[in-house]
Design a protein around this motif. Sequence first.
Motif, PDB file in Angstrom:
ATOM      1  N   GLY A 152      -3.472 -14.754  -2.333  1.00  0.00           N
ATOM      2  CA  GLY A 152      -4.341 -13.584  -2.184  1.00  0.00           C
ATOM      3  C   GLY A 152      -3.824 -12.596  -1.163  1.00  0.00           C
ATOM      4  N   ASP A 153      -2.609 -12.791  -0.678  1.00  0.00           N
ATOM      5  CA  ASP A 153      -2.093 -11.929   0.372  1.00  0.00           C
ATOM      6  C   ASP A 153      -1.077 -10.910  -0.133  1.00  0.00           C
ATOM      7  N   MET A 154      -1.053 -10.676  -1.441  1.00  0.00           N
ATOM      8  CA  MET A 154      -0.232  -9.594  -1.976  1.00  0.00           C
ATOM      9  C   MET A 154      -0.952  -9.006  -3.178  1.00  0.00           C
ATOM     10  N   LEU A 155      -0.853  -7.682  -3.335  1.00  0.00           N
ATOM     11  CA  LEU A 155      -1.419  -7.030  -4.518  1.00  0.00           C
ATOM     12  C   LEU A 155      -0.828  -7.692  -5.760  1.00  0.00           C
ATOM     13  N   ASP A 156      -1.679  -8.033  -6.719  1.00  0.00           N
ATOM     14  CA  ASP A 156      -1.118  -8.613  -7.944  1.00  0.00           C
ATOM     15  C   ASP A 156      -0.832  -7.515  -8.972  1.00  0.00           C
TER      16      ASP A 156
ATOM     17  N   ALA B  85      -3.762  -5.461 -10.341  1.00  0.00           N
ATOM     18  CA  ALA B  85      -4.309  -4.481  -9.393  1.00  0.00           C
ATOM     19  C   ALA B  85      -3.446  -3.222  -9.366  1.00  0.00           C
TER      20      ALA B  85
ATOM     21  N   GLU C  41      -3.835  -1.232 -12.591  1.00  0.00           N
ATOM     22  CA  GLU C  41      -5.143  -0.602 -12.679  1.00  0.00           C
ATOM     23  C   GLU C  41      -5.204   0.620 -11.758  1.00  0.00           C
ATOM     24  N   LEU C  42      -4.650   0.487 -10.558  1.00  0.00           N
ATOM     25  CA  LEU C  42      -4.680   1.594  -9.607  1.00  0.00           C
ATOM     26  C   LEU C  42      -3.848   2.771 -10.107  1.00  0.00           C
ATOM     27  N   LEU C  43      -2.684   2.482 -10.677  1.00  0.00           N
ATOM     28  CA  LEU C  43      -1.763   3.557 -11.050  1.00  0.00           C
ATOM     29  C   LEU C  43      -1.981   4.047 -12.483  1.00  0.00           C
TER      30      LEU C  43
ATOM     31  N   VAL D 153       0.957 -13.796  -3.798  1.00  0.00           N
ATOM     32  CA  VAL D 153      -0.083 -13.349  -4.722  1.00  0.00           C
ATOM     33  C   VAL D 153      -1.095 -14.465  -4.921  1.00  0.00           C
TER      34      VAL D 153
ATOM     35  N   VAL E  21       0.810  -1.218   0.000  1.00  0.00           N
ATOM     36  CA  VAL E  21       0.000   0.000   0.000  1.00  0.00           C
ATOM     37  C   VAL E  21       0.848   1.276   0.000  1.00  0.00           C
TER      38      VAL E  21
ATOM     39  N   ASP F 295       2.108   6.732  -6.938  1.00  0.00           N
ATOM     40  CA  ASP F 295       1.044   7.508  -7.590  1.00  0.00           C
ATOM     41  C   ASP F 295       1.340   9.006  -7.519  1.00  0.00           C
TER      42      ASP F 295
ATOM     43  N   VAL G  63       2.861   1.910  -3.315  1.00  0.00           N
ATOM     44  CA  VAL G  63       1.997   2.227  -4.462  1.00  0.00           C
ATOM     45  C   VAL G  63       1.443   3.646  -4.312  1.00  0.00           C
ATOM     46  N   ARG G  64       1.096   4.002  -3.090  1.00  0.00           N
ATOM     47  CA  ARG G  64       0.589   5.347  -2.868  1.00  0.00           C
ATOM     48  C   ARG G  64       1.632   6.398  -3.245  1.00  0.00           C
TER      49      ARG G  64
END
Lengths: 269, 88
Positions: A183-187, A190, A193-195, A180, A147, A154, A150-151
């Motif tokens: 399911g315990d890490m951002l893939d 994701a 798509e976020l950035l 990943v 998190v 951005d 990635v923040r």
Amino acid sequence: MSARVVTITSGKGGVGKTTITANLGVALAMRGQRVVTIDADIGLRNLDVMLGLENRIVYDLVDVVEGRCRLRQALVRDKRLQELYLLPAAQTRDKSALRAEDMVRVCNELRESFDFLLVDSPAGIEQGFRNAVAPADEVLIVTNPEVAAVRDADRVIGLIEAEGKGPARLIINRLKPELVRRGDMLDTEAVLELLAIDLIGIIPEDETVIVAANTGRPVAFTDNSPAGRAFHQIARRLMGEEVPFAPLKEPGFLERLFRWMRFEGEEQQ
Amino acid sequence: MKLLDRLLHRQEPPSGEIARERLRLVLAHDRANISPGLLEVLKDEIIAVISRHVPIDPDGVQVTYTEGPRVNRLVADIPLRTERRARR
């Protein structure tokens, strides 16, 4: 012939900028490119130790800017490769010893003799970051799949665009396929798509990178480690080659079944 | 596999999904420079203005920021305190 200036930056510290700069330098030089890696992190010099060149430094970037030596004298040549050089940062000064126009001038002077100038940016979004981005023809943003990183990425992407240096491309560093899958890490999808940014490489978490940092011999010297291979793929993409993004190595059916059974068994104990 | 996992063992989504959702919100707020704190201030002022003219349920008011493909918007959801019999 004029070099491309590629700045590697991230916002957040500790995500792997310097490791990536060193390894991309090695990978590009192994592919016949003439490369200078430039440490723009004044006061916190590290690229030299990543490359194992710390004992060969005589002059640094600030010496060049302040006229104590010629640019050529400050370049440290990596003896393991034909055309890989380091322009070290000053260790005993701070970021205010350099201005953006100094970086532009130094890079312009190097452009005609090389193919790539890789600028290792300091963390943060202050003067040091601005110095590193000022000479850039293109910018690579490094993030980890978490998190905070990635923040900050951005935020930096926004600043790069505002400076007219975009579009930047993204390197996702230290991805753990196993996490990943659980399911315990951002893939990757994701994060992209976020950035809303193009990807240039994914580097898996790899213990050999730590060993390489210990010894000062970047993993990209050989391509028998997952991270080493990832660096060479990024180098090829930088050189304009189309290299497909291999999907994460999925475990086979039996392996999955076995893992699943083992997991269930533990739950019952 | 993931679905089975969730049915058998997990009450809440895997942490990667939580990370994604948290980032979606954080980035939206960062980009618009609208902090959750500012949303609270807006909410309080909206409640004050509207309730001067119309009876509303202040506890049910929600002010959210959403990012759309073309336009980003502030959405204020304001439940009115109306007479029940009007529905019948």
